[in-house]
Write an enzyme that holds these catalytic residues in place. Structure first.
Site, PDB file in Angstrom:
ATOM      1  N   GLY A 144     -37.643  17.278  55.838  1.00 56.31           N
ATOM      2  CA  GLY A 144     -36.061  17.358  55.720  1.00 56.31           C
ATOM      3  C   GLY A 144     -35.715  15.913  56.375  1.00 56.31           C
ATOM      4  O   GLY A 144     -35.837  15.022  55.713  1.00 56.31           O
ATOM      5  N   GLY A 145     -34.657  16.525  57.274  1.00 57.96           N
ATOM      6  CA  GLY A 145     -33.745  15.298  58.169  1.00 57.96           C
ATOM      7  C   GLY A 145     -34.470  13.921  58.516  1.00 57.96           C
ATOM      8  O   GLY A 145     -34.086  12.870  57.832  1.00 57.96           O
ATOM      9  N   GLU A 205     -42.435  27.636  55.884  1.00 61.65           N
ATOM     10  CA  GLU A 205     -41.353  26.962  56.774  1.00 61.65           C
ATOM     11  C   GLU A 205     -40.736  28.004  57.716  1.00 61.65           C
ATOM     12  O   GLU A 205     -39.953  28.582  57.131  1.00 61.65           O
ATOM     13  CB  GLU A 205     -40.561  26.351  55.845  1.00 61.65           C
ATOM     14  N   ASN A 246     -37.811  16.141  51.734  1.00 64.77           N
ATOM     15  CA  ASN A 246     -36.738  16.911  51.018  1.00 64.77           C
ATOM     16  C   ASN A 246     -35.389  16.388  51.520  1.00 64.77           C
ATOM     17  O   ASN A 246     -35.098  16.639  52.525  1.00 64.77           O
ATOM     18  CB  ASN A 246     -37.017  18.365  51.368  1.00 64.77           C
ATOM     19  N   TRP A 247     -34.749  15.680  50.495  1.00 66.15           N
ATOM     20  CA  TRP A 247     -33.637  14.823  50.770  1.00 66.15           C
ATOM     21  C   TRP A 247     -32.221  16.076  50.884  1.00 66.15           C
ATOM     22  O   TRP A 247     -31.159  15.604  51.489  1.00 66.15           O
ATOM     23  CB  TRP A 247     -33.280  13.846  49.885  1.00 66.15           C
ATOM     24  N   LYS A 248     -32.499  17.279  50.578  1.00 61.94           N
ATOM     25  CA  LYS A 248     -31.392  18.254  50.612  1.00 61.94           C
ATOM     26  C   LYS A 248     -30.435  17.488  49.868  1.00 61.94           C
ATOM     27  O   LYS A 248     -30.618  16.910  48.845  1.00 61.94           O
ATOM     28  CB  LYS A 248     -31.304  18.787  51.914  1.00 61.94           C
ATOM     29  N   HIS A 261     -36.835  27.769  48.751  1.00 58.66           N
ATOM     30  CA  HIS A 261     -36.457  26.926  50.129  1.00 58.66           C
ATOM     31  C   HIS A 261     -35.452  28.163  50.790  1.00 58.66           C
ATOM     32  O   HIS A 261     -34.476  28.574  49.976  1.00 58.66           O
ATOM     33  CB  HIS A 261     -35.831  25.761  49.946  1.00 58.66           C
ATOM     34  N   GLY A 265     -34.592  22.131  60.748  1.00 59.88           N
ATOM     35  CA  GLY A 265     -33.359  21.594  61.167  1.00 59.88           C
ATOM     36  C   GLY A 265     -33.074  22.094  62.589  1.00 59.88           C
ATOM     37  O   GLY A 265     -31.822  21.265  63.255  1.00 59.88           O
TER      38      GLY A 265
HETATM   39  P1  PGA Z   1     -36.328  19.944  58.442  1.00 58.27           P
HETATM   40  O1  PGA Z   1     -36.299  20.433  57.234  1.00 58.27           O
HETATM   41  O2  PGA Z   1     -37.489  18.755  58.571  1.00 58.27           O
HETATM   42  O3  PGA Z   1     -34.849  18.952  58.470  1.00 58.27           O
HETATM   43  O4  PGA Z   1     -36.348  20.851  59.575  1.00 58.27           O
HETATM   44  C1  PGA Z   1     -37.341  20.991  56.616  1.00 58.27           C
HETATM   45  C2  PGA Z   1     -37.364  21.762  55.286  1.00 58.27           C
HETATM   46  O5  PGA Z   1     -36.332  21.539  54.484  1.00 58.27           O
HETATM   47  O6  PGA Z   1     -37.977  22.583  55.115  1.00 58.27           O
END
Ligand code: PGA
Length: 250
Positions: free
Chosen positions: A232-233, A168, A11-13, A99, A174
């Protein structure tokens, strides 16, 4: 023992550009390995990169997904919005819905349910995110929150084989914090129980998301009830992403 059919969702956000897509080359290589045959990699870049990304990976075993959608099924006067029909046209096969970062911006369970229905109508596979806040966990109402999110999000959806749940915990996204294996296992089992009560397919996947990184991946993968990760990150760095995959499937 690691599940033999793991999902790795990147998930590149709100990050990424076409150069970053180039860096996915190394991931394409991994996806072609024999031992990776039963696993899946799904890249979810911003809308603007979907088509370019799809063109890049369409000959590989990597899939592309969007990070959100508009709840409306038809085209219409919705300035700045992208719906599932438009997403489908890019070649994307998956879509993240619910999300917590979008729930925070106003996505209610009702809206999420509409979004899921619109995506299923376009035959997209939905990665449906659920999870409790830190305050809810502290109040010990995690089960209540998860049950509400699942049942309301899936109202009126009978055929749900195209849905994947991503658990999640919001306090974990994050932050570098992850639940203990005992807590995680307990919550995943509870989610499975709710899904069973809704007569969902026993094959429905349940992923975990929240601060997955190369250091904790192995430990998390020990939970056999987990069918993969939403990352994510760490997914923005292809070396870290590969490390997570390797530590999980080896
Ligand atoms: P993260 O994000 O790995 O940066 O904690 C996870 C997510 O978007 O659910």
């Amino acid at each position: 023992m690691t599940n033999n059919n793991m999902y790795f969702v990147a998930n590149w956000k709100m990050h990424g550009n076409t150069n970053d897509i180039e860096r996915s080359k190394s991931i394409i290589k991994i996806s072609k390995l024999k031992k990776f045959k039963n696993h899946k990699i799904i890249y979810c870049p911003p809308y603007t990169l979907l088509k370019t990304f799809f063109d890049k990976v369409k000959k590989s075993r990597i899939f592309v997904g969007a990070q959100n959608t508009h709840p409306g099924t038809e085209f219409g006067p919705f300035t700045g919005s992208i719906n599932s029909k438009l997403i489908k046209a890019t070649g994307a096969k998956y879509i993240i819905i619910g999300h917590s970062e979008n729930r925070k911006l106003g996505d209610t369970n009702f809206i999420i349910n509409k979004k899921i229905k619109s995506a299923l109508k376009e035959k997209l596979k939905v990665i449906f995110c659920i999870g409790e806040k830190y305050s809810e966990r502290k109040k010990k109402i995690t089960n209540l929150v998860l049950k509400k999110q699942i049942t309301k999000g899936l109202i009126g959806i009978k055929k749900n084989e195209n849905i994947i749940i991503s658990y999640e915990p919001i306090w974990s996204i994050g932050t570098g914090l992850i639940p203990t294996n005992v807590e995680l296992k307990k919550n995943i089992n509870f989610i499975r129980k709710i899904l069973n009560s809704l007569k969902a397919s026993k094959k429905m996947k349940i992923l975990y998301g929240g601060s997955v990184n190369p250091v904790n991946a192995k430990q998390l993968a020990e939970i056999s009830e987990i069918n993969g990760f939403l990352i994510g990150g760490a997914s923005l760095n292809s070396k870290k992403f590969i490390d997570i995959i390797k530590k999980t499937i080896n």
